[in-house]
Design a protein around this motif. Structure first.
Motif, PDB file in Angstrom:
ATOM      1  N   GLY A   1       0.814  -1.214   0.000  1.00  0.00           N
ATOM      2  CA  GLY A   1       0.000   0.000   0.000  1.00  0.00           C
ATOM      3  C   GLY A   1       0.845   1.259   0.000  1.00  0.00           C
ATOM      4  O   GLY A   1       2.062   1.223   0.218  1.00  0.00           O
ATOM      5  N   GLY A   2       0.184   2.369  -0.246  1.00  0.00           N
ATOM      6  CA  GLY A   2       0.819   3.672  -0.123  1.00  0.00           C
ATOM      7  C   GLY A   2       0.900   4.070   1.342  1.00  0.00           C
ATOM      8  O   GLY A   2       0.327   3.421   2.217  1.00  0.00           O
ATOM      9  N   ALA A   3       1.615   5.153   1.614  1.00  0.00           N
ATOM     10  CA  ALA A   3       1.897   5.546   2.993  1.00  0.00           C
ATOM     11  C   ALA A   3       0.660   6.048   3.752  1.00  0.00           C
ATOM     12  O   ALA A   3       0.705   6.176   4.973  1.00  0.00           O
ATOM     13  CB  ALA A   3       2.988   6.611   3.006  1.00  0.00           C
ATOM     14  N   TYR A   4      -0.420   6.322   3.033  1.00  0.00           N
ATOM     15  CA  TYR A   4      -1.645   6.783   3.708  1.00  0.00           C
ATOM     16  C   TYR A   4      -2.804   5.815   3.500  1.00  0.00           C
ATOM     17  O   TYR A   4      -3.972   6.158   3.708  1.00  0.00           O
ATOM     18  CB  TYR A   4      -2.039   8.176   3.197  1.00  0.00           C
ATOM     19  N   SER A   5      -2.477   4.594   3.109  1.00  0.00           N
ATOM     20  CA  SER A   5      -3.481   3.624   2.663  1.00  0.00           C
ATOM     21  C   SER A   5      -4.443   3.184   3.763  1.00  0.00           C
ATOM     22  O   SER A   5      -4.029   2.768   4.855  1.00  0.00           O
ATOM     23  CB  SER A   5      -2.724   2.418   2.111  1.00  0.00           C
ATOM     24  N   ASN A   6      -5.729   3.232   3.446  1.00  0.00           N
ATOM     25  CA  ASN A   6      -6.737   2.695   4.373  1.00  0.00           C
ATOM     26  C   ASN A   6      -6.557   1.193   4.545  1.00  0.00           C
ATOM     27  O   ASN A   6      -6.803   0.649   5.620  1.00  0.00           O
ATOM     28  CB  ASN A   6      -8.148   2.953   3.826  1.00  0.00           C
ATOM     29  N   HIS A   7      -6.151   0.545   3.475  1.00  0.00           N
ATOM     30  CA  HIS A   7      -5.964  -0.910   3.523  1.00  0.00           C
ATOM     31  C   HIS A   7      -4.809  -1.284   4.458  1.00  0.00           C
ATOM     32  O   HIS A   7      -4.904  -2.256   5.217  1.00  0.00           O
ATOM     33  CB  HIS A   7      -5.712  -1.435   2.102  1.00  0.00           C
ATOM     34  N   ILE A   8      -3.723  -0.519   4.421  1.00  0.00           N
ATOM     35  CA  ILE A   8      -2.588  -0.785   5.313  1.00  0.00           C
ATOM     36  C   ILE A   8      -3.031  -0.655   6.777  1.00  0.00           C
ATOM     37  O   ILE A   8      -2.748  -1.529   7.612  1.00  0.00           O
ATOM     38  CB  ILE A   8      -1.404   0.163   4.986  1.00  0.00           C
ATOM     39  N   ALA A   9      -3.771   0.408   7.073  1.00  0.00           N
ATOM     40  CA  ALA A   9      -4.253   0.601   8.451  1.00  0.00           C
ATOM     41  C   ALA A   9      -5.162  -0.556   8.874  1.00  0.00           C
ATOM     42  O   ALA A   9      -5.020  -1.114   9.975  1.00  0.00           O
ATOM     43  CB  ALA A   9      -4.995   1.937   8.570  1.00  0.00           C
ATOM     44  N   ALA A  10      -6.067  -0.940   7.991  1.00  0.00           N
ATOM     45  CA  ALA A  10      -7.031  -1.995   8.330  1.00  0.00           C
ATOM     46  C   ALA A  10      -6.337  -3.353   8.464  1.00  0.00           C
ATOM     47  O   ALA A  10      -6.650  -4.131   9.382  1.00  0.00           O
ATOM     48  CB  ALA A  10      -8.127  -2.065   7.262  1.00  0.00           C
ATOM     49  N   ALA A  11      -5.379  -3.627   7.575  1.00  0.00           N
ATOM     50  CA  ALA A  11      -4.677  -4.919   7.629  1.00  0.00           C
ATOM     51  C   ALA A  11      -3.871  -5.022   8.927  1.00  0.00           C
ATOM     52  O   ALA A  11      -3.849  -6.084   9.575  1.00  0.00           O
ATOM     53  CB  ALA A  11      -3.768  -5.081   6.410  1.00  0.00           C
ATOM     54  N   ALA A  12      -3.236  -3.915   9.337  1.00  0.00           N
ATOM     55  CA  ALA A  12      -2.482  -3.919  10.597  1.00  0.00           C
ATOM     56  C   ALA A  12      -3.421  -4.185  11.774  1.00  0.00           C
ATOM     57  O   ALA A  12      -3.124  -5.012  12.647  1.00  0.00           O
ATOM     58  CB  ALA A  12      -1.761  -2.582  10.776  1.00  0.00           C
ATOM     59  N   ALA A  13      -4.557  -3.501  11.777  1.00  0.00           N
ATOM     60  CA  ALA A  13      -5.502  -3.667  12.892  1.00  0.00           C
ATOM     61  C   ALA A  13      -6.083  -5.075  12.919  1.00  0.00           C
ATOM     62  O   ALA A  13      -6.272  -5.664  13.998  1.00  0.00           O
ATOM     63  CB  ALA A  13      -6.627  -2.628  12.780  1.00  0.00           C
ATOM     64  N   ALA A  14      -6.355  -5.629  11.740  1.00  0.00           N
ATOM     65  CA  ALA A  14      -6.929  -6.981  11.675  1.00  0.00           C
ATOM     66  C   ALA A  14      -5.907  -8.018  12.142  1.00  0.00           C
ATOM     67  O   ALA A  14      -6.246  -8.943  12.894  1.00  0.00           O
ATOM     68  CB  ALA A  14      -7.397  -7.295  10.254  1.00  0.00           C
ATOM     69  N   GLY A  15      -4.664  -7.858  11.716  1.00  0.00           N
ATOM     70  CA  GLY A  15      -3.615  -8.780  12.155  1.00  0.00           C
ATOM     71  C   GLY A  15      -3.457  -8.727  13.665  1.00  0.00           C
ATOM     72  O   GLY A  15      -3.355  -9.754  14.340  1.00  0.00           O
ATOM     73  N   PHE A  16      -3.473  -7.515  14.181  1.00  0.00           N
ATOM     74  CA  PHE A  16      -3.325  -7.289  15.624  1.00  0.00           C
ATOM     75  C   PHE A  16      -4.472  -7.969  16.379  1.00  0.00           C
ATOM     76  O   PHE A  16      -4.256  -8.637  17.397  1.00  0.00           O
ATOM     77  CB  PHE A  16      -3.330  -5.783  15.885  1.00  0.00           C
ATOM     78  N   ALA A  17      -5.685  -7.819  15.875  1.00  0.00           N
ATOM     79  CA  ALA A  17      -6.862  -8.362  16.565  1.00  0.00           C
ATOM     80  C   ALA A  17      -6.908  -9.885  16.510  1.00  0.00           C
ATOM     81  O   ALA A  17      -7.407 -10.529  17.437  1.00  0.00           O
ATOM     82  CB  ALA A  17      -8.138  -7.780  15.951  1.00  0.00           C
TER      83      ALA A  17
END
Ligand SMILES: *Cc1c(COP(=O)(O)O)cnc(C)c1O
Length: 310
Positions: free
Chosen positions: A64-80
């Motif tokens: 993803g790009g540095a402001y990607s919604n997908h990057i944020a969501a993937a990090a949160a999903a992995g964390f959860a």
């Protein structure tokens, strides 16, 4: 089970610019599905997480790009759900001063706080993100992983997006949705009833999107893309768009993001004003989320001395 199937609420929109136009406009608040795994990214990750677990992978790698919604969501999903996450981020210059990059970028800061490991790659290397040689190099470096493509789009994502519309949404004539890679609208198209139509509003320039969508859909009819509202390209904004987003929020209390849902809603309102929809038409816009991107956009706007999203 990962990310249970929820039906988000629908609100009717009362907005001065389209009063007395004879059509009714509603919004489905997918942005409220989850505080961090927002909007369509929740739908797109759901069956990918299930597939990763089925394949007994404990690491997700994505792009993803540095402001990607997908990057944020993937990090949160992995964390959860206890997956390690690796984000291949576009822009090797960002690695020059990593601490500062992360501190100054709200998306990367969030992802980092949710334990995502970053690999910054040049823009030219990033273009190879679907090439098998590039992926083999990543495997050498990071070991075994489950690969989620950029933006999360694959057949598992489309399956999740088929759950956006519920049976009772059959009463709407048009379903409108912002388009990035096309995965979300593909799922929506697959779940349309025969009397319904979908309109996608691409957030970027380019003619490749119809072809992408055709890879995933079963139907050929009842959908179209309106390519008039990309505002110059991906993550490009104009003052008119920012003013619109702020006015829309002030009147409706509904926040829109500048990259996707703001452009879609601008397009819908413009089409209503131009009489594109017949009187009596019921339109359902999908709020696909993306609100985490507002802070990053405001930083850019501030640097350019432009009005902020409030
Ligand atoms: C990612 C994203 C989209 C685009 O979805 P695609 O499935 O890539 O077309 C639309 N809206 C928001 C808010 C997004 O974050």
């Amino acid at each position: 089970m990962f990310l249970e199937n929820k039906n988000s609420r629908i609100q009717q929109i009362h907005f001065s610019e389209i009063e007395n136009c004879g059509v009714s406009l509603f919004i489905k608040r997918e942005d409220e599905l989850h505080p961090f795994i927002s909007g369509n990214k929740y739908r797109k990750l759901k069956y990918n997480l299930a597939e990763a677990a089925k394949q007994q992978k404990n690491t997700l790698l994505t792009f993803g790009g540095a402001y990607s919604n997908h990057i944020a969501a993937a990090a949160a999903a992995g964390f959860a759900y206890n997956f390690k996450t690796i984000g291949i981020i576009r822009g090797d210059e960002l690695a020059n001063n990593l601490e500062e990059t992360i501190q100054n970028n709200p998306t990367l800061k969030f992802a980092s706080e949710h334990n995502m490991q970053f690999e910054f790659v040049s823009r030219s290397a990033y273009r190879n993100k679907t090439e098998s040689e590039f992926i083999a190099l990543l495997q050498e470096k990071f070991g075994d992983f489950y690969l989620v493509p950029e933006g999360g789009t694959n057949k598992f994502a489309v399956k999740g997006c088929e759950e956006i519309l519920a049976e009772e949404d059959a009463k709407y004539d048009f379903i409108c949705c912002a388009v990035g890679t096309g995965g979300t609208i593909s799922g929506i198209i697959n779940s349309l009833k025969n009397h319904q139509n979908a309109i996608g509003f691409p957030a970027l320039k380019g003619d490749f999107l119809s072809q992408e969508i055709k890879k995933y859909i079963l139907k050929t009819e009842n959908w179209s893309l309106n390519t008039n509202y990309h505002f110059g390209g991906y993550a490009k904004v104009s003052e008119e768009l920012i003013i619109f987003i702020n006015k829309f929020k002030k009147e409706t209390k509904i926040p829109l993001d500048p990259v996707y849902t703001g452009k879609m809603m601008f397009g819908i309102v413009d089409l209503i004003k131009k009489g594109f929809f017949e009187k009596g038409t019921k339109i359902l816009a999908i709020h696909t989320g993306g609100l985490q991107g507002i802070d990053g956009m405001n930083q850019l706007l501030e640097k350019k001395n432009l009005a902020q999203i409030v």
